[in-house]
Design a protein around this motif. Structure first.
Motif, PDB file in Angstrom:
ATOM      1  N   GLY A  29       5.470   0.270  19.142  1.00  0.00           N
ATOM      2  CA  GLY A  29       4.761  -1.009  19.174  1.00  0.00           C
ATOM      3  C   GLY A  29       4.169  -1.400  17.837  1.00  0.00           C
ATOM      4  N   THR A  30       4.106  -0.484  16.889  1.00  0.00           N
ATOM      5  CA  THR A  30       3.416  -0.791  15.640  1.00  0.00           C
ATOM      6  C   THR A  30       4.194  -1.769  14.769  1.00  0.00           C
TER       7      THR A  30
ATOM      8  N   PHE B  44       3.176  -9.092  12.516  1.00  0.00           N
ATOM      9  CA  PHE B  44       2.032  -9.979  12.751  1.00  0.00           C
ATOM     10  C   PHE B  44       1.088  -9.964  11.547  1.00  0.00           C
ATOM     11  N   LEU B  45       0.864  -8.729  11.044  1.00  0.00           N
ATOM     12  CA  LEU B  45      -0.014  -8.534   9.897  1.00  0.00           C
ATOM     13  C   LEU B  45       0.512  -9.297   8.685  1.00  0.00           C
TER      14      LEU B  45
ATOM     15  N   LEU C 134       2.954  -6.562  -0.878  1.00  0.00           N
ATOM     16  CA  LEU C 134       2.778  -6.577  -2.321  1.00  0.00           C
ATOM     17  C   LEU C 134       3.408  -7.830  -2.921  1.00  0.00           C
TER      18      LEU C 134
ATOM     19  N   ASN D 290       1.326 -10.925  -2.130  1.00  0.00           N
ATOM     20  CA  ASN D 290       0.155 -10.999  -2.984  1.00  0.00           C
ATOM     21  C   ASN D 290       0.507 -11.310  -4.431  1.00  0.00           C
TER      22      ASN D 290
ATOM     23  N   ILE E 112       3.055  -5.110  15.211  1.00  0.00           N
ATOM     24  CA  ILE E 112       1.763  -5.320  14.555  1.00  0.00           C
ATOM     25  C   ILE E 112       1.970  -5.566  13.066  1.00  0.00           C
ATOM     26  N   TYR E 113       2.902  -4.823  12.457  1.00  0.00           N
ATOM     27  CA  TYR E 113       3.147  -5.005  11.028  1.00  0.00           C
ATOM     28  C   TYR E 113       3.678  -6.416  10.741  1.00  0.00           C
TER      29      TYR E 113
ATOM     30  N   ILE F 275       6.904   1.122   7.420  1.00  0.00           N
ATOM     31  CA  ILE F 275       5.657   1.053   6.643  1.00  0.00           C
ATOM     32  C   ILE F 275       5.970   0.699   5.201  1.00  0.00           C
TER      33      ILE F 275
ATOM     34  N   VAL G 178      -0.071 -12.974   9.118  1.00  0.00           N
ATOM     35  CA  VAL G 178      -1.470 -13.366   8.914  1.00  0.00           C
ATOM     36  C   VAL G 178      -1.821 -13.353   7.435  1.00  0.00           C
ATOM     37  N   ILE G 179      -1.347 -12.309   6.728  1.00  0.00           N
ATOM     38  CA  ILE G 179      -1.672 -12.229   5.295  1.00  0.00           C
ATOM     39  C   ILE G 179      -1.046 -13.398   4.541  1.00  0.00           C
TER      40      ILE G 179
ATOM     41  N   LEU H  79       6.789  -2.879   5.049  1.00  0.00           N
ATOM     42  CA  LEU H  79       5.556  -3.662   5.180  1.00  0.00           C
ATOM     43  C   LEU H  79       4.834  -3.736   3.837  1.00  0.00           C
ATOM     44  N   LEU H  80       4.754  -2.589   3.163  1.00  0.00           N
ATOM     45  CA  LEU H  80       4.043  -2.583   1.883  1.00  0.00           C
ATOM     46  C   LEU H  80       4.740  -3.483   0.880  1.00  0.00           C
TER      47      LEU H  80
END
Lengths: 625, 160
Positions: free
Chosen positions: B58-59, B65-66, B152, B155, B62-63, B144, B69-70, B147-148
């Motif tokens: 499930g994560t 979604f994250l 990055l 940003n 979330i990633y 992960i 949002v960012i 995601l990073l």
């Protein structure tokens, strides 16, 4: 630290066996082993009894009227080993009650069933045994549909018969017929075609009404008895601890019965491992049981692998469960737990990274430990989480994160400065890996392998530190030099163990290729950043959602609901992720550098307690006085 | 205030990240859940462990979604002020969302399969539930990393 084990062999007289095993069980630091083919005692009887007992305890538990929040059961050892026949009697009584209750339930069901079949015939005011055929008339009782009966009532009147319509129920309508003997067969076939079902009633000297009445009385009596039995169970439920003690007594005795012992005509031979720091108590435990014994204690032989028992302080101890999940340490290596526990604690807190969640974790897990009284692995896990709540709180303050709100971050603000946080994560990762290498170095030095320590561990430490320093402008030239020294050590000496000349020359250069492994290990710590970001962002989104609905009283209520549900969800997901990923960092990145494992757990003969929380031993004090 | 093509592209990027990674988790949790219900029908006492294993895939959702949002935060869309983005910047944001969208979608499905076999392992050996969790989490590593990279880039891309 890992406590060394001693091999102990005991020979005693056969009649002392039970006494000795009981005493050793109380001692609780002796693990019996068997290498010969030993016939195991048959314990199926005890196991079946324990099964029944568990059912009984659950039954009585369901009748417990007052449920205490803090239910703590502790007992003196002298009380624990006492055989109280009243407990067994209590179990027998409860089994009687529960069997009787089953019977009563069935009886009452069958009575109600009988009442159901009799009700359609209520109103038939002749005793049933008077309904025998007479010279000219036969009597028939049965059920018929009321509509059908009206349809055929004209036809019925053509026969020589009389009938009485009785009560109408769900089952059908009761019908009583008195039929002339000669026409009996015709009438019967006619009404059967119309849907008549003959019913045979017991031929007793009672009317149907009386029968039904009797049955109702019987049901009332049954219910009364059932309630009485239930009340008795409720009363017994205050003695439920007796049952729990009995359960633990029997399961402890079962352990003794399962203990592998080698028997001869007159003696019994026991072999096993005992903690080397408990030898005095061990001998005392044997002396408590018998004066006639032969005991030999020696170091484990070269071909024997003793079990591993780690003894650490209060903080480190719960983290042993994390290590054991991966592999039990080898008895000859250094205990990794003291250093691993600190890193686990630190990284867990960083991954959670919210002061509010830290407080919440502290409250939840200290309450859970108090109220649920978990034992064994569950207790250790909860303690790990409880301790980690403190580091969560500290990191939360450093990140300025409080339930997803940001106030004055001290170190870094995760959402707005992810690059900075990633660098911090990687530095933590580098330090974690270097500490693993240092640990390995220490172990090698202890065994006198100085060259291995320098060429295989120190060289890599230099490379990692050097490369790290190259990113700092002021130190980049020094970093370069350190990294080159490290790489040079690896390139020149890495192949020293190789047999042939080519291996010696190129083995080291090939060894440098391992740099990719170290780099990917360190980059793996960027997951710390990912987990911090995900819980921080979800926390702030929940706060945003809650903020959006505020304004009216109803909105205020909903916003509180969103705060609670959202943060509980975020906390739960965060705990799961932190637990899993922190463990992974320990197992793969950290343990990969030094940990050998391959031991097995020390499982001594102890009291097997499921319900009793604590056994107090006062006998020692008395003995000394 | 005008919504440029750049803004549209960036928003599509955010949505793609949330939708694809979310769908991946839907499948992953479904696959693990199917194995879980089968196990629970025989051994209901394993509910806690099975649930944890089922939650692992499930994560990725979330990633995703994250990331969304960012990106929305970066664009200022949460506050309602939309900066005018050039088309090129919009494409860049859309591209930055792809790693987590694609890797999240696929890794969640495969992680779900691994979680299902870990659940079956737990059914046979309840003690090995945590080992199954760790092995299942290894698949997640790459989502992960994705995601990073997405974060990055989001940003790092200059808005003006």
């Amino acid at each position: 630290m890992i406590i060394p084990m001693k091999k102990a062999q005991i020979v005693i007289l056969k009649e002392d066996e039970k006494k000795l095993l009981t005493s050793l069980q109380k001692f609780g630091n002796f693990m019996l082993v068997s290498d010969e083919e030993i016939k195991e005692n048959d314990v199926s009887g005890e196991e079946a009894y324990l099964n029944r007992l568990e059912g009984i305890i659950n039954l009585v538990e369901s009748y417990k009227t007052k449920k205490k929040l803090f239910d703590h059961l502790d007992l003196d050892y002298s009380e624990f080993i006492k055989n109280d026949p009243s407990r067994v009697e209590l179990v027998e009584r409860i089994e009687e009650i529960s069997k009787r209750m089953d019977v009563l339930k069935q009886d009452s069901e069958s009575c109600l069933e009988q009442i159901k079949t009799l009700t359609p015939f209520e109103g038939l005011d002749i005793p049933l045994n008077k309904l025998n055929p007479t010279k000219y008339v036969r009597f028939v009782i049965g059920l018929i549909d009321l509509n059908k009966l009206q349809q055929i009532s004209d036809n019925l009147n053509e026969f020589h018969l009389d009938y009485k319509v009785l009560k109408n129920t769900q089952e059908g309508n009761g019908l009583f017929l008195a039929i002339y003997y000669d026409e009996f067969k015709e009438v019967m076939s006619f009404i059967r075609n119309a849907g008549f079902n003959e019913v045979s009633l017991p031929k007793v000297d009672k009317t149907v009404d009386e029968l039904v009445n009797d049955l109702y009385n019987k049901v009332t009596n049954i219910n009364q008895e059932y309630i009485n039995l239930e009340n008795e169970l409720k009363e017994i439920s205050s003695d439920i601890n007796e049952l729990k003690i009995l359960n633990d007594q029997i399961s402890s005795k079962l352990e003794i019965k399962k203990a592998p012992t080698f028997k001869t005509q007159a003696t019994v031979y026991l072999k096993g491992w005992v903690r080397s720091d408990k030898l005095n108590e061990f001998e005392h435990a044997i002396k408590d049981a018998t004066n006639i014994y032969d005991l030999s204690i020696e170091d484990p032989g070269d071909d024997e692998l003793p079990p591993t028992f780690t003894k650490n302080n209060e903080f480190v101890e719960p983290f042993e469960a994390i290590t054991d999940m991966f592999d039990t340490p080898h008895p000859q290596e250094l205990d990794p737990n003291p250093i691993m526990s600190v890193w686990y604690w630190l990284i867990f807190g960083m991954m959670m990274g919210d002061a509010g969640y830290g407080v919440l974790m502290f409250i939840v897990f200290s309450l859970l430990i108090r109220l649920q009284k978990p034992k064994g692995g569950a207790l250790k896990l909860m303690k790990v989480l409880l301790y980690s709540s403190v580091s969560t709180f500290i990191w939360g303050i450093l990140f300025g994160s409080y339930f997803g709100f940001t106030f004055y971050p001290i170190l870094v603000e995760p959402i707005n400065e992810p690059i900075k946080l990633m660098v911090i994560s990687l530095i933590i990762g580098g330090a974690h890996i270097i500490s693993g290498l240092i640990f390995k170095m220490y172990a090698l030095l202890k065994n006198g392998k100085i060259l291995d320590a320098i060429f295989d561990q120190l060289s890599w430490i230099l490379v990692i530190i050097g490369i790290g320093m190259m990113f700092l402008p002021d130190f980049s030239s020094i970093g370069q030099i350190i990294a080159i020294i490290g790489a040079g050590l690896i390139a020149v000496f890495g192949g020293r163990k190789s047999k042939n000349i080519f291996g010696k020359l190129f083995g080291g250069i090939l060894g440098l290729y391992n740099i990719t492994g170290y780099m990917s290990d360190i980059l793996s710590y960027s997951r710390i950043l990912a987990l911090i970001l995900s819980s921080a962002v979800i926390g702030s989104v929940m706060n945003m959602l809650a903020g959006m609905v505020q304004g009216s009283p109803i909105g205020f209520f909903f916003s509180i609901l969103i705060y609670i549900v959202g943060h509980v969800f975020n906390l739960a997901m965060g705990l799961l992720s932190a637990y899993v990923h922190d463990s992974r960092l320990q197992y793969i990145e950290f343990f990969g550098k030094f940990y050998e494992g391959g031991g097995y757990e020390f499982k001594p003969l102890t009291l097997n307690l499921k319900y009793i929380n604590e056994i107090n031993d006062n006998s020692k004090l008395k003995g000394e006085n | 205030m005008s919504v440029t093509l750049g803004v549209i592209l960036a928003v599509i990027g955010a949505l793609v990240a949330a939708i694809l990674a979310g769908l991946g988790s839907v499948f992953g949790v479904l696959i693990a859940g199917k194995a879980g219900t089968g196990v629970l029908s025989e051994k209901p006492q394993l509910f806690g462990r099975v649930l944890v294993l089922q939650a692992l895939p499930g994560t990725q959702g979330i990633y995703g979604f994250l990331t969304a949002v960012i990106l929305l935060g970066r664009l200022g869309l949460t506050g309602g002020n939309v900066p005018p983005l050039s088309d090129e910047v919009g494409w860049a944001f859309l591209g930055a969302c792809l790693p987590i969208a694609i890797v999240g979608l696929i890794s969640a499905i495969f992680q779900g399969r691994l979680a299902a076999s870990a659940i079956l392992m737990t059914a046979k050996q309840p003690g090995s539930a945590v080992r199954g969790m760790i092995m299942t989490a290894l698949v997640e590593t790459y989502s992960i990393l994705a995601l990073l990279i997405s974060i990055l880039f989001i940003n790092g891309i200059p808005i003006q």
